[in-house]
Every structure is written in C-alpha cells, then in structure tokens.
Enzyme design. Structure first.
Site, PDB file in Angstrom:
ATOM      1  N   GLY A  32       4.859 -16.038   6.142  1.00 46.22           N
ATOM      2  CA  GLY A  32       6.228 -16.591   6.188  1.00 46.22           C
ATOM      3  C   GLY A  32       6.770 -16.862   7.579  1.00 46.22           C
ATOM      4  N   ASN A  39       6.983 -10.302   5.687  1.00 47.68           N
ATOM      5  CA  ASN A  39       7.746  -9.061   5.544  1.00 47.68           C
ATOM      6  C   ASN A  39       6.893  -7.879   5.928  1.00 47.68           C
ATOM      7  OD1 ASN A  39      10.404  -9.457   4.780  1.00 47.68           O
ATOM      8  ND2 ASN A  39       9.736 -10.146   2.759  1.00 47.68           N
ATOM      9  N   GLY A  40       5.653  -7.897   5.424  1.00 48.25           N
ATOM     10  CA  GLY A  40       4.640  -6.979   5.923  1.00 48.25           C
ATOM     11  C   GLY A  40       3.895  -7.756   6.998  1.00 48.25           C
ATOM     12  N   ASN A  59      -2.278 -11.158  -9.526  1.00 49.00           N
ATOM     13  CA  ASN A  59      -1.833 -10.204  -8.516  1.00 49.00           C
ATOM     14  C   ASN A  59      -0.733  -9.348  -9.127  1.00 49.00           C
ATOM     15  OD1 ASN A  59      -0.784  -8.860  -6.329  1.00 49.00           O
ATOM     16  ND2 ASN A  59      -0.464 -10.677  -5.059  1.00 49.00           N
ATOM     17  N   GLU A  90       4.108 -18.912   9.981  1.00 52.29           N
ATOM     18  CA  GLU A  90       3.965 -20.338   9.668  1.00 52.29           C
ATOM     19  C   GLU A  90       5.229 -21.136   9.995  1.00 52.29           C
ATOM     20  OE1 GLU A  90       2.690 -20.633   5.532  1.00 52.29           O
ATOM     21  OE2 GLU A  90       1.211 -19.059   5.903  1.00 52.29           O
ATOM     22  N   ASN A  91       6.379 -20.439   9.983  1.00 55.34           N
ATOM     23  CA  ASN A  91       7.649 -21.178  10.044  1.00 55.34           C
ATOM     24  C   ASN A  91       8.519 -20.958  11.267  1.00 55.34           C
ATOM     25  OD1 ASN A  91       7.689 -22.568   7.387  1.00 55.34           O
ATOM     26  ND2 ASN A  91       7.451 -20.461   6.672  1.00 55.34           N
ATOM     27  N   ARG A  97      -6.413  -9.430  -7.454  1.00 50.90           N
ATOM     28  CA  ARG A  97      -6.141  -8.839  -6.153  1.00 50.90           C
ATOM     29  C   ARG A  97      -6.121  -7.326  -6.334  1.00 50.90           C
ATOM     30  NH1 ARG A  97      -0.661  -7.683  -3.119  1.00 50.90           N
ATOM     31  NH2 ARG A  97      -1.527  -7.119  -1.112  1.00 50.90           N
ATOM     32  N   GLU A 156      -4.020 -16.655  -0.069  1.00 49.78           N
ATOM     33  CA  GLU A 156      -4.809 -15.530  -0.573  1.00 49.78           C
ATOM     34  C   GLU A 156      -5.355 -15.817  -1.976  1.00 49.78           C
ATOM     35  OE1 GLU A 156      -1.400 -13.351   0.985  1.00 49.78           O
ATOM     36  OE2 GLU A 156      -2.704 -11.611   1.148  1.00 49.78           O
ATOM     37  N   ASP A 169      15.260  -9.746   6.305  1.00 48.82           N
ATOM     38  CA  ASP A 169      14.760 -11.125   6.297  1.00 48.82           C
ATOM     39  C   ASP A 169      14.917 -11.724   7.690  1.00 48.82           C
ATOM     40  OD1 ASP A 169      14.771 -14.088   5.972  1.00 48.82           O
ATOM     41  OD2 ASP A 169      14.449 -13.522   3.878  1.00 48.82           O
ATOM     42  N   HIS A 184      -4.172  -6.821   4.273  1.00 51.30           N
ATOM     43  CA  HIS A 184      -4.087  -8.282   4.471  1.00 51.30           C
ATOM     44  C   HIS A 184      -5.461  -8.890   4.738  1.00 51.30           C
ATOM     45  CE1 HIS A 184       0.318  -7.787   6.033  1.00 51.30           C
ATOM     46  NE2 HIS A 184       0.336  -8.126   4.749  1.00 51.30           N
ATOM     47  N   ARG A 200       9.722  -1.681   7.583  1.00 51.41           N
ATOM     48  CA  ARG A 200       8.823  -0.577   7.989  1.00 51.41           C
ATOM     49  C   ARG A 200       8.821  -0.427   9.509  1.00 51.41           C
ATOM     50  NH1 ARG A 200       3.698  -2.868   4.821  1.00 51.41           N
ATOM     51  NH2 ARG A 200       5.104  -4.080   3.506  1.00 51.41           N
ATOM     52  N   HIS A 225      -0.822 -12.140  10.934  1.00 57.93           N
ATOM     53  CA  HIS A 225      -0.197 -12.336   9.615  1.00 57.93           C
ATOM     54  C   HIS A 225       1.211 -11.751   9.721  1.00 57.93           C
ATOM     55  CE1 HIS A 225      -0.301 -12.418   5.065  1.00 57.93           C
ATOM     56  NE2 HIS A 225       0.737 -11.645   5.310  1.00 57.93           N
ATOM     57  N   LEU A 226       2.197 -12.634   9.869  1.00 61.20           N
ATOM     58  CA  LEU A 226       3.561 -12.176  10.130  1.00 61.20           C
ATOM     59  C   LEU A 226       4.472 -12.568   8.973  1.00 61.20           C
ATOM     60  CD1 LEU A 226       3.764 -13.312  13.898  1.00 61.20           C
ATOM     61  CD2 LEU A 226       2.828 -11.183  12.975  1.00 61.20           C
TER      62      LEU A 226
HETATM   63  P1  ADP Z   1       5.602 -11.164   2.201  1.00 61.23           P
HETATM   64  O1  ADP Z   1       4.535 -11.912   1.442  1.00 61.23           O
HETATM   65  O2  ADP Z   1       5.097 -10.083   3.089  1.00 61.23           O
HETATM   66  O3  ADP Z   1       6.782 -10.741   1.378  1.00 61.23           O
HETATM   67  P2  ADP Z   1       6.103 -13.712   3.496  1.00 61.23           P
HETATM   68  O4  ADP Z   1       4.796 -14.061   4.072  1.00 61.23           O
HETATM   69  O5  ADP Z   1       6.604 -14.498   2.340  1.00 61.23           O
HETATM   70  O6  ADP Z   1       6.229 -12.166   3.228  1.00 61.23           O
HETATM   71  O7  ADP Z   1       7.188 -13.829   4.689  1.00 61.23           O
HETATM   72  C1  ADP Z   1       8.517 -13.555   4.482  1.00 61.23           C
HETATM   73  C2  ADP Z   1       9.249 -13.536   5.819  1.00 61.23           C
HETATM   74  O8  ADP Z   1       9.079 -14.812   6.460  1.00 61.23           O
HETATM   75  C3  ADP Z   1      10.743 -13.329   5.631  1.00 61.23           C
HETATM   76  O9  ADP Z   1      11.227 -12.329   6.508  1.00 61.23           O
HETATM   77  C4  ADP Z   1      11.314 -14.670   6.016  1.00 61.23           C
HETATM   78  O10 ADP Z   1      12.568 -14.549   6.612  1.00 61.23           O
HETATM   79  C5  ADP Z   1      10.322 -15.223   7.001  1.00 61.23           C
HETATM   80  N1  ADP Z   1      10.477 -16.677   7.083  1.00 61.23           N
HETATM   81  C6  ADP Z   1      10.225 -17.601   6.139  1.00 61.23           C
HETATM   82  N2  ADP Z   1      10.599 -18.843   6.583  1.00 61.23           N
HETATM   83  C7  ADP Z   1      11.112 -18.677   7.818  1.00 61.23           C
HETATM   84  C8  ADP Z   1      11.680 -19.549   8.818  1.00 61.23           C
HETATM   85  N3  ADP Z   1      11.797 -20.851   8.602  1.00 61.23           N
HETATM   86  N4  ADP Z   1      12.068 -19.008   9.982  1.00 61.23           N
HETATM   87  C9  ADP Z   1      11.979 -17.684  10.198  1.00 61.23           C
HETATM   88  N5  ADP Z   1      11.462 -16.819   9.315  1.00 61.23           N
HETATM   89  C10 ADP Z   1      11.034 -17.289   8.141  1.00 61.23           C
END
Ligand code: ADP
Length: 396
Positions: free
Chosen positions: A330, A211-212, A7, A333-334, A91, A383, A282, A180, A241, A208-209
């Site tokens: 990110g 940064n993007g 990638n 999932e979290n 990718r 991915e 973030d 995505h 964005r 899909h939540l």
């Molecule tokens: P990308 O691949 O688009 O850069 P990711 O899928 O890695 O993004 O997601 C990053 C985002 O997920 C960040 O804004 C980060 O703060 C958020 N994130 C990761 N872990 C947590 C958590 N435990 N609680 C809240 N947000 C989280």
C-alpha cells in the site's frame, strides 16, 4: 486450468479465482465479520457489478459455501460447476522450520500445520479452518499450502538466531522466521525481469510497506535476512506495531503494574504510527496531518522513514552491495513522499531518484535516474498470483 486462492483470517476470508492459462482473474471477493453480527460477502467479477450479500455466516464453512455459490451463480457466477475449479491454493502464515517451500496438502501436512500453530496462534488456526472446509466442499480438488515464512528458510544462522541461550531454540524453536515471504518472492522475480537480469545474478532489497511492513535482503534469489522475527511484531515501525524496541521495556512496564497481556496489546495494537502520532494507523491520514504541520504525525513518519533507510543500510552490509531496491504494498506502491524521504539519505550508495518517475503510483516502474548506481523500482505485489503459480506448479 482454474485455481482458487483462499486467504482465511480469524474473522475474514479473501478469495480469487484465476484462469492460469493466461493468469487472468475471473472473480475475487472478501467475506468479513465471520462468526459475528453483520457478516457480509462482497463478490466481484471483471465487467460486472459488485455483488453484496449480507446474511449470517457463523463459520468459515458457511462463508465458503456462499463463496462457492457465488462462483457458480447463473447471474454473477464465472464457472458452470465447481468441477471447473482444478486446484486450491491456501495462504498459510507460519510454516516454522518444517516447510521451506509450498506443499501439496495431505493429512500429514495438516498435522504439521497444527503443530506450527503455537508460533502463530492468531493465524494458523484460521488457515486450517479454511483448508478443512475446502477439503469438504471440493473433495476432488488438490490443495496446496503456500507459507509466508517459507521464502526465509534460506536465512543463514547468523541472521536467524537470537543471541539467547541455545537451549531456547532447541526447546521452543525461538528464532527469526520472517513473514511476507510470498510478496518478497513475487516482487523480486518481477524486479529481475524489469531490470532485464537473472535473479541469480542480483542483490536486491525488497521493502514491503503496508500496515504490516518488512524488508528483505535477497541475494541470488534467496532471502538472506528480513526484518520481522519470531512474530510479525519485530523490525520496522508499522501502522499499530512498535517493531524493534529494547526488550527490557517489557519487564519495566510489568514492574510498573501492566499485565503481560496489556503490554502485548500495547505493542501490537496501540504503538507504531498510531501510537506516536495519536491520529491514525493509516499512513494517508498521518501524511495529511503532517502536511498541515502536526509535529507528532511528522515524527511518526520520520521514525518510519529512518528505520526503513537504516535497515536498507544494514542489508547492503549483509550482501556486500545492492543492485536494486523495490518498493511494494500500500504505502510502498503509492506514497511518493515516503519513497523520496527514504531514499534521500542513501546518496552515499549512489542512489538517485527521478522525481517524475517517482511521482507515478501503483505501476511497475523504475523510479531511479539512469546514472543511479542502484536501480530503484516500484513493483505492485500480487500474493494471490504467486500462490496460484506455486499451486499450479505443484499440482501439474
Ligand atoms: P496491509 O495489507 O498490511 O493491510 P496494505 O498493503 O493494503 O496493507 O497497505 C495499507 C497502507 O498503505 C495504509 O496505511 C495506507 O494508508 C497506505 N496507503 C495506501 N495508499 C496510499 C497513498 N496513496 N499514500 C500513502 N499511503 C497509502
């Protein structure tokens, strides 16, 4: 059979080597700051210590050379020779209307990819550099391109066309493409498995939540709508964005003295959660500021949850129903609080979360109550694995 997944970004390169007999990750790594000072390669193999290599890497080819050396290194390598890499999956970001599926790379594909670059000037050229460098370093390994846009090529006209003069679509291919796609496809297939149903019988909404961020409506396994557009700027509020805004804001700002480049930079890099909160892009930082009572941080999150929730509502209308909602990437999932906030306004659809299950992070699980009319799930996206599976299927 070992598949290498690449990638390539403009100054970075992520890789994973997978043994596809059992889909096991043999090694993975990241090269950052290619072409700028401080280039660094971080290489990891399960059960071994991380290896960090800081040395100048002027080009992607130099970076890939070091990646290959790391993979066959007598101490921390995982294969004896590069001949043990049977295929490479790349990718690729934008496949325009040319690619509705993954494809084995040949000269004609490279030419088409170059033609698609106009639509993704930041991404496609970097992908192409990676592909060309790999072709030189691994001349005997077949290569496959897996596109972010391909999964969405099933969108119907009413979902992908913008109500602009039709000639702009004919002349410049201006339409919704969506991104995505590899992630939306992977999690929708995994969700069907988790639900014990066939994907062909399901109406799913994938969120899909990260940064993007983007949502996708998936009916009978096919993408029928998605929130990103011609570019990944459209749709939801994101880390930096703005997502959808009144398009008249752009000429309004230009008339106020901003250049088009400045407005573009504001919309892509200074807006979203960062722009509204003034704190960070973030979500973790913004969630913790909101917890401490910061009103703008809370507003940034409220906008995000509201947009995800109302887009879910729109996609229920697009599919005349929904069986499952998937949270991934990110934040998806979290962030247990975001999932709860998004679902809190969806009771009308019969969505009830189970707070204990929803407190889990980062594992594939059903987080809704048994009596919930819609199954809500967390599915970690992968991915790289999806790219490796597509690669294997095409080169076999
Ligand atoms: P990308 O691949 O688009 O850069 P990711 O899928 O890695 O993004 O997601 C990053 C985002 O997920 C960040 O804004 C980060 O703060 C958020 N994130 C990761 N872990 C947590 C958590 N435990 N609680 C809240 N947000 C989280």
């Amino acid at each position: 059979m070992n598949v290498l997944v690449i990638n390539c970004g403009s100054s970075s390169l992520k890789y994973q080597l997978l043994d596809m007999t059992n889909e096991e990750v043999l090694a993975k790594g990241l090269v950052e700051r290619i072409g700028i000072e401080g280039s660094i390669l971080v290489h990891e193999a399960p059960g071994q210590e991380k290896v960090k290599l800081e040395q100048p890497m002027k080009t992607h080819k130099e970076a890939l050379n070091l990646v290959m050396a790391a993979l066959v290194d007598p101490n921390h390598g995982v294969v004896k020779t590069l001949g043990e890499i049977s295929a490479v999956g790349h990718r690729a970001v934008h496949g325009a209307e040319t690619f509705s599926d993954s494809v084995v790379i040949d000269d004609a594909v490279i030419k088409s990819l170059e033609e698609c670059s106009e639509l993704a000037p930041l991404h496609n050229p970097a992908n192409l550099i990676g592909i060309n460098a790999c072709r030189e370093l691994l001349p005997n390994a077949p290569m496959v391109a897996v596109f972010d846009t391909a999964f969405h090529q099933t969108l119907p006209g009413e979902a992908f066309m913008y109500p602009l003069p039709y000639e702009l679509y004919e002349k410049f291919k201006i339409r919704k493409y969506g991104f995505h796609g590899t992630s939306h496809k992977f999690v929708s297939l995994a969700a069907a498995k988790l639900m014990g149903k066939k994907i062909e019988d399901l109406k799913l909404i994938s969120c899909h939540l990260g940064n993007g961020a983007s949502l996708c409506a998936i009916k009978n396994g096919k993408s029928v709508d998605t929130s990103m557009g011609l570019t990944p700027l459209a749709g939801l509020e994101m880390g930096t964005r703005c997502g959808d805004i009144d398009p008249a804001i752009i000429p309004f700002l230009v008339n106020k003295g901003y250049s088009v480049e400045e407005v573009d930079n504001i919309m892509n890099k200074k807006s979203g959660v960062l722009g509204v909160s003034g704190i960070s892009s973030d979500f973790r930082d913004v969630e913790s500021a909101a917890d401490k009572g910061d009103k703008r941080a809370q507003l940034a999150l409220d906008i995000f949850h509201y947009r995800v929730r109302t887009t879910i509502g729109a996609y229920v209308a697009a599919m005349d129903g929904v069986d499952g909602i998937i949270f991934t990437a990110g934040l998806g999932e979290n962030s247990t609080t975001s999932r709860a906030a998004i679902c809190s306004g969806l009771k009308y659809f019969g969505i009830v979360l189970n707070p204990v299950e929803n407190s889990k992070r980062g594992q594939a699980t059903i987080i809704s109550e048994k009596e919930s009319k819609v199954t809500v799930m967390v599915i970690p996206t992968n991915e790289e694995l999806m790219i490796a599976r597509d690669t294997l299927a095409l080169v076999k």
